[in-house]
Design a protein around this motif. Structure first.
Motif, mmCIF file in Angstrom:
data_model
loop_
_atom_site.group_PDB
_atom_site.id
_atom_site.type_symbol
_atom_site.label_atom_id
_atom_site.label_comp_id
_atom_site.label_asym_id
_atom_site.label_seq_id
_atom_site.Cartn_x
_atom_site.Cartn_y
_atom_site.Cartn_z
ATOM 1 N N ARG A 10 47.073 53.492 35.408
ATOM 2 C CA ARG A 10 45.959 52.787 36.017
ATOM 3 C C ARG A 10 44.988 53.766 36.359
ATOM 4 O O ARG A 10 45.296 54.760 37.065
ATOM 5 C CB ARG A 10 46.466 51.797 37.067
ATOM 6 C CG ARG A 10 47.544 50.712 36.710
ATOM 7 C CD ARG A 10 48.158 50.266 37.828
ATOM 8 N NE ARG A 10 48.933 48.957 37.304
ATOM 9 C CZ ARG A 10 49.518 48.212 37.943
ATOM 10 N NH1 ARG A 10 49.816 48.370 39.408
ATOM 11 N NH2 ARG A 10 50.242 47.193 37.643
ATOM 12 N N ILE A 18 40.635 53.867 38.292
ATOM 13 C CA ILE A 18 39.569 53.049 39.442
ATOM 14 C C ILE A 18 38.438 53.995 38.940
ATOM 15 O O ILE A 18 38.559 55.027 38.909
ATOM 16 C CB ILE A 18 40.029 52.870 40.632
ATOM 17 C CG1 ILE A 18 40.127 54.073 41.505
ATOM 18 C CG2 ILE A 18 41.243 51.871 41.108
ATOM 19 C CD1 ILE A 18 40.224 54.121 42.768
ATOM 20 N N THR A 29 42.727 47.835 46.811
ATOM 21 C CA THR A 29 43.033 47.871 45.458
ATOM 22 C C THR A 29 44.272 47.814 45.432
ATOM 23 O O THR A 29 44.803 47.310 44.234
ATOM 24 C CB THR A 29 42.370 49.335 44.972
ATOM 25 O OG1 THR A 29 42.823 50.313 45.791
ATOM 26 C CG2 THR A 29 40.853 49.338 45.250
ATOM 27 N N TRP A 33 46.280 45.293 42.466
ATOM 28 C CA TRP A 33 47.108 45.582 41.447
ATOM 29 C C TRP A 33 48.227 44.652 41.567
ATOM 30 O O TRP A 33 48.946 44.370 40.818
ATOM 31 C CB TRP A 33 47.317 47.212 41.309
ATOM 32 C CG TRP A 33 46.387 48.181 40.971
ATOM 33 C CD1 TRP A 33 45.755 49.002 41.640
ATOM 34 C CD2 TRP A 33 45.894 48.016 39.776
ATOM 35 N NE1 TRP A 33 44.830 49.618 40.991
ATOM 36 C CE2 TRP A 33 44.798 49.283 39.717
ATOM 37 C CE3 TRP A 33 45.894 47.507 38.582
ATOM 38 C CZ2 TRP A 33 43.814 49.547 38.515
ATOM 39 C CZ3 TRP A 33 45.292 47.693 37.284
ATOM 40 C CH2 TRP A 33 44.120 48.538 37.258
ATOM 41 N N CYS A 40 39.218 43.956 35.892
ATOM 42 C CA CYS A 40 40.682 44.814 35.598
ATOM 43 C C CYS A 40 40.768 44.670 34.084
ATOM 44 O O CYS A 40 40.888 43.645 33.923
ATOM 45 C CB CYS A 40 42.013 44.570 36.379
ATOM 46 S SG CYS A 40 41.842 45.219 38.122
ATOM 47 N N MET A 46 40.154 49.278 36.747
ATOM 48 C CA MET A 46 39.759 48.565 37.737
ATOM 49 C C MET A 46 38.105 49.168 38.057
ATOM 50 O O MET A 46 38.071 50.264 38.455
ATOM 51 C CB MET A 46 40.433 48.421 39.048
ATOM 52 C CG MET A 46 39.947 47.713 40.150
ATOM 53 S SD MET A 46 40.751 47.724 41.649
ATOM 54 C CE MET A 46 42.525 47.063 41.142
#
Length: 100
Positions: A6, A8, A21, A25, A85, A94
């Protein structure tokens, strides 16, 4: 979907509190247990006030299959934003809608 690395963007890092954030998630994780996930998850964030408490309101949606969930949580500095996302099967990112 969304079971990989993942990331950002700088916009998320600069404008969205880290705590928020993490909650976004986690909302994806919750959705995964309830319905098949689309590659695109959309979050709309709004400031809210309930019984004198400042809250962050989050509306989480996806197109296929249709899904919508709303969550409010106490937050000292709520933000107004639209966040995407995106899962491309190798990683999940994201980003703010205006970074797309």
């Amino acid at each position: 979907m969304f079971q990989n690395s993942r990331y950002i963007t700088r916009g998320i890092q600069a404008e969205i509190p880290a705590f928020t954030t993490i909650i976004l998630w986690e909302m994806i994780e919750t959705a995964r247990r309830e319905t098949p996930l689309d590659y695109l998850q959309v979050f709309r964030l709004y400031p809210a006030h309930e019984q004198g408490v400042t809250m962050q309101k989050v509306i989480h949606t996806q197109e296929q299959p249709p899904y919508q969930k709303t969550l409010c949580f106490p937050c000292e500095n709520p933000v107004r934003a639209k966040i995407f996302c995106i899962d491309d099967e190798t990683h999940s990112t994201m980003l703010l809608a205006d970074e797309y």
